[in-house]
Design a protein around this motif. Structure first.
Motif, short mmCIF file in Angstrom:
data_model
loop_
_atom_site.label_atom_id
_atom_site.label_comp_id
_atom_site.label_asym_id
_atom_site.label_seq_id
_atom_site.Cartn_x
_atom_site.Cartn_y
_atom_site.Cartn_z
N HIS A 131 46.98 35.35 32.99
CA HIS A 131 46.33 34.31 33.78
C HIS A 131 46.87 34.22 35.21
CE1 HIS A 131 44.04 32.59 30.49
NE2 HIS A 131 45.12 32.73 29.73
N THR A 132 46.01 33.80 36.11
CA THR A 132 46.40 33.57 37.51
C THR A 132 45.97 32.15 37.89
OG1 THR A 132 44.29 34.55 38.16
CG2 THR A 132 46.20 35.99 38.22
N PRO A 133 46.69 31.16 37.39
CA PRO A 133 46.17 29.78 37.49
C PRO A 133 46.45 29.06 38.81
CG PRO A 133 48.11 29.82 36.09
CD PRO A 133 47.90 31.23 36.57
N GLU A 134 46.60 29.79 39.92
CA GLU A 134 46.80 29.07 41.18
C GLU A 134 45.60 28.19 41.52
OE1 GLU A 134 47.09 32.39 40.89
OE2 GLU A 134 45.99 33.47 42.44
N ASN A 135 44.42 28.61 41.07
CA ASN A 135 43.23 27.77 41.32
C ASN A 135 43.30 26.47 40.51
OD1 ASN A 135 42.92 29.33 38.97
ND2 ASN A 135 40.70 29.17 39.04
N LEU A 259 36.93 38.14 51.06
CA LEU A 259 38.00 37.39 50.39
C LEU A 259 38.43 38.15 49.14
CD1 LEU A 259 36.31 33.85 50.56
CD2 LEU A 259 37.50 35.11 52.36
N VAL A 260 39.72 38.32 48.99
CA VAL A 260 40.23 39.12 47.88
C VAL A 260 41.27 38.34 47.08
CG1 VAL A 260 41.33 41.30 47.21
CG2 VAL A 260 39.91 41.21 49.27
N GLU A 261 41.03 38.22 45.80
CA GLU A 261 42.03 37.55 44.93
C GLU A 261 41.91 38.08 43.51
OE1 GLU A 261 41.40 33.38 44.10
OE2 GLU A 261 39.23 33.61 44.13
N GLU A 262 42.99 37.84 42.74
CA GLU A 262 42.97 38.31 41.36
C GLU A 262 42.35 37.29 40.41
OE1 GLU A 262 46.68 40.40 40.15
OE2 GLU A 262 46.11 39.76 38.13
N ASN A 263 42.08 36.09 40.91
CA ASN A 263 41.42 35.08 40.08
C ASN A 263 40.06 35.56 39.61
OD1 ASN A 263 42.28 32.39 39.41
ND2 ASN A 263 42.77 32.14 41.57
N GLY A 268 37.34 30.07 41.63
CA GLY A 268 38.58 30.68 42.09
C GLY A 268 38.98 30.09 43.44
N VAL A 269 40.19 30.41 43.88
CA VAL A 269 40.66 29.92 45.18
C VAL A 269 39.67 30.29 46.29
CG1 VAL A 269 42.45 30.25 46.95
CG2 VAL A 269 43.10 29.93 44.54
N LEU A 305 40.60 50.34 32.29
CA LEU A 305 39.57 49.34 32.57
C LEU A 305 40.15 48.11 33.23
CD1 LEU A 305 38.08 51.24 30.49
CD2 LEU A 305 36.65 49.25 30.04
N GLU A 306 41.36 47.72 32.79
CA GLU A 306 41.98 46.56 33.44
C GLU A 306 42.27 46.86 34.92
OE1 GLU A 306 45.92 45.26 32.42
OE2 GLU A 306 45.49 43.20 33.02
N ASP A 307 42.70 48.07 35.19
CA ASP A 307 42.97 48.44 36.58
C ASP A 307 41.71 48.35 37.43
OD1 ASP A 307 45.59 48.82 35.99
OD2 ASP A 307 45.48 51.01 35.82
N TRP A 308 40.58 48.56 36.80
CA TRP A 308 39.30 48.41 37.51
C TRP A 308 38.90 46.93 37.59
CZ3 TRP A 308 36.79 50.77 41.04
CH2 TRP A 308 35.48 50.37 41.35
N GLN A 309 39.26 46.17 36.52
CA GLN A 309 38.84 44.77 36.47
C GLN A 309 39.47 43.94 37.58
OE1 GLN A 309 39.83 42.69 32.79
NE2 GLN A 309 38.30 41.08 33.17
N ILE A 310 40.76 44.17 37.84
CA ILE A 310 41.39 43.40 38.91
C ILE A 310 41.16 44.13 40.24
CG2 ILE A 310 43.10 42.34 37.39
CD1 ILE A 310 45.17 44.29 38.39
#
Lengths: 325, 361
Positions: A131-135, A259-263, A268-269, A305-310
């Motif tokens: 998770h990336t819960p900064e948002n 805008l680029v983020e991992e969320n 998202g942020v 696939l995860e490397d593509w997802q983020i």
């Protein structure tokens, strides 16, 4: 200037703040005798002992709440979430108590705690640990959140977070822990709410935070070499408070924003930042704001696939090319 | 090894003759009586205002349980702290918050103890070592542990008393916290105010083991039980628990059996359906904490009927005055919506803070 790892930079910040203020202590799972699940706190227990470096049982709700209660009486606990994903089992403590006690008391109290730990995907561990819960944090007035993208920022922001009289989340990244950057030996702090222009440019503003800022920087170099595009890269560093001025200043110069983020994209942020740009720089835009986020699904386990997802360099470059087309 | 604290089997012990209660001067006994009567009259008056539609939100009344908060707060020493859940009016008044600020808070007025930002469930008075007033069941239990952790960290002799209800014992955060405080030797006293009902669900229907304090054994926490209608018994048992926490620097779990006359909140219209009217009336008749205290204080010549009546009248007037104060007070100005969110923003006199904190178009 010495080259040190992101991990070492955080450890230095913790150690210096423990030395500076007798009320600073660290609590978390495996932070003491085990030396930290990701070795961020390695050696600190040996140096400072049981009082300052405290191993907890696997009880995030209890030790988060305990830290909040202790902070009301002047202790300044830094609590480690082994993964920021685990903050979800302490949700009531962190997102009700830490965030709202000050407000509900009409300002009679404050909660000076730091919640730190890795908040990232890309580690092949599946949806529950990515998770990336900064948002989520930024959606709770009363909380502050920063996302250092490099060792220098990690140290400076961590020290500011510990000295802050409000609850601050520091979102770290396991993929950065071993990376090295130049960090000065003399003391410094980085104020919350100040973005960092990693690269100046004239054609497009890539606005980003956390590890994505480093990926965006690489993408910007490729864009320059292969596409003759001069991208500006703004690393937000701090999400709440947010340096709106730097964002708007950059967009007014380049007239294009990616805008680029991992969320994940929904709420998202960058949804907020996109709104900000259209609301305050509408007439300066030559193209719609583009976003690169994690592909909108639970985090997939399968590594390629995860490397593509983020977000990755390829997806960022594609998005910039579309924005400028 | 943790165990139920050994008490003399003779339940006929008159607790007013125990050491801690013999220490009470006549003035202090009168003060205790004033506190319980004050809580009752304040809440009755707030209920009236609620029924008139003058206050909204939730109103969780403490009526019937007054001896618990009043008794325990009377034992607080200078380094002791308390914290509770949302049924918090009694604790607030017992620590010395005044009726005006408490009533105004119910009305959402600027003169309220939290400037109208917290409401009934969120009273706070850090200057009186009262740390809330918390709205989520058991959410306050790790905070209570944290207050006591801070005392131990700073080498201060004292304890934190954390109140919770019989419903809260089934929340994970409380069980996590019980383990933690025992493991670390934290001087916190958890007081379960067992009024028999977690909202509309009776104890039998919510807890597999009806002795709630016995759960302490699983975590190595000493425990005891107590009846909550007799303030002298509450003081006697709580004094043992608090002294133990302070002296041994260890947690204690005290279950106090009490009763609430009203529903879970005023919005609970079913409270005479999940229990019988007779049950309520029988408790009121035999165990009302205020009547019982009045009788005992008249018997030992602390009070006369006339003085008791005078105190009652005084508290009614105080509650009426508080209502008038609340009604005449202004609502907070709209600018107050975004103050008291961040300490750093509220204290940024030199306007040095960077970045945007609030995202309103």
């Amino acid at each position: 200037m010495p080259l040190i790892t992101y991990r070492e930079a955080i450890k230095q910040a913790l150690s210096e703040e423990i030395d500076r203020d007798e009320n600073v202590c660290i609590l978390g799972e495996e932070v003491a005798q085990y030396n930290g699940a990701y070795k961020v706190t390695e050696g600190l227990w040996e140096k400072y002992g049981d009082k300052r470096i405290i191993d907890t049982p696997i009880s995030e709700a209890a030790f988060s709440g305990l830290a909040i209660g202790a902070s009301m009486l002047g202790i300044r606990p830094v609590i480690e979430m082994m993964f920021m994903s685990f903050s979800y089992v302490a949700f009531d403590q962190l997102f009700n108590n830490a965030s709202f006690c000050r407000y509900m008391s009409g300002g009679l109290m404050n909660v000076p705690i730091v919640v730190r730990g890795p908040a990232n995907g890309g580690t092949n561990v599946g949806a529950t640990h990515s998770h990336t819960p900064e948002n989520l944090v930024a959606n709770h007035p009363g909380l502050k959140v920063v996302c250092p993208s490099n060792a220098y920022d990690a140290k400076g922001l961590m020290k500011s977070a510990i000295r802050d009289n409000d609850p601050v989340f520091v979102m770290e990244n396991t993929l950065l822990y071993g990376e090295k950057w130049e960090v000065p030996e003399e003391e410094y702090t980085i104020e919350l709410g100040v973005a960092n222009t990693l690269k100046e440019g004239l054609d497009v503003s890539i606005i980003t935070h956390g590890r994505c800022a480093m990926i965006a920087l690489n993408a910007a170099e490729t864009l320059a070499k292969e596409h003759s595009i001069d991208a500006e890269v703004i690393d937000l560093r701090s999400i709440r408070p947010l340096d709106e001025e730097s964002i708007l200043h950059s967009v007014k110069k380049t007239h294009h924003a990616v805008l680029v983020e991992e969320n994940k994209p929904f709420c998202g942020v960058d949804a907020q930042i996109s709104h900000l740009i259209q609301f305050k720089a509408f007439d300066d835009l030559d193209a719609p704001v583009h976003r690169v986020s994690a592909i909108d699904a639970p985090q997939i386990y399968s590594k390629p696939l995860e490397d593509w997802q983020i977000p990755n360099e390829t997806r960022i470059i594609e998005s910039v090319l579309k924005c400028l087309a | 090894m943790a165990s139920k604290v050994a008490t003399k089997k003779s339940r006929k012990k008159t607790f007013e003759k125990s050491e801690i209660n013999l220490k009470l001067s006549k003035e202090k006994k009168i003060a205790l009586f004033k506190t319980v009567v004050g809580i009752r009259r304040f809440e009755e008056r707030s209920l009236q205002a609620y029924n008139q539609g003058k206050i909204g939100g939730f109103l969780h009344l403490y009526i019937g349980q007054e001896a618990v908060a009043a008794g325990i707060v009377s034992l607080m020493e200078e380094n002791d702290h308390i914290i509770t859940a949302y049924r918090d009016h009694g604790h607030a008044l017992a620590v010395g918050m005044n009726m005006n600020e408490c009533m105004a808070e119910l009305y959402g007025k600027y003169t309220g103890c939290s400037k109208g930002k917290g409401g009934s469930m969120h009273y706070f008075a850090p200057d009186k070592r009262f740390w809330g007033g918390h709205g989520i069941v058991a959410g306050q239990t790790p905070l209570g542990a944290g207050l006591a952790f801070a005392l131990k960290y700073k080498n201060i002799k004292g304890c934190a008393v954390c109140f919770l209800g019989d419903g809260a014992v089934n929340q994970g955060s409380f069980m996590e916290t019980l383990n933690l405080v025992s493991l670390w030797g934290i001087p916190v006293v958890f007081v379960i105010e067992n009024n028999g009902y977690s909202m509309g669900t009776s104890l039998k229907r919510s807890s597999a083991e009806e002795s709630l304090a016995k759960r302490g054994e699983a975590f190595g926490v000493n425990w005891d039980t107590c009846e909550g209608h007799d303030i002298f018994e509450v003081r006697h048992k709580a004094n043992e628990a608090m002294s133990y926490a302070r002296d041994k620097v260890k947690p204690f779990l005290l279950e106090i059996r009490t009763y609430r006359y009203r529903g879970h909140s005023v919005a609970d219209a079913n409270h005479e359906k999940y229990r019988t009217k007779e049950e309520i009336e029988t408790y009121k008749k035999n165990k009302d904490p205020i009547n019982l205290l009045r009788k005992k204080l008249i018997a030992d010549k602390t009070l006369t009927e006339a003085l008791a009546k005078e105190i009652d009248q005084e508290k009614k007037v105080e509650a009426d005055t508080a209502t008038k104060f609340a009604e005449e007070s202004p609502y907070p100005p709209k600018t107050e919506i975004i103050t008291d969110v961040y300490w750093s923003v509220d204290n940024d006199e030199k306007k040095q803070l960077k970045g945007t904190y609030f995202f309103n178009d």
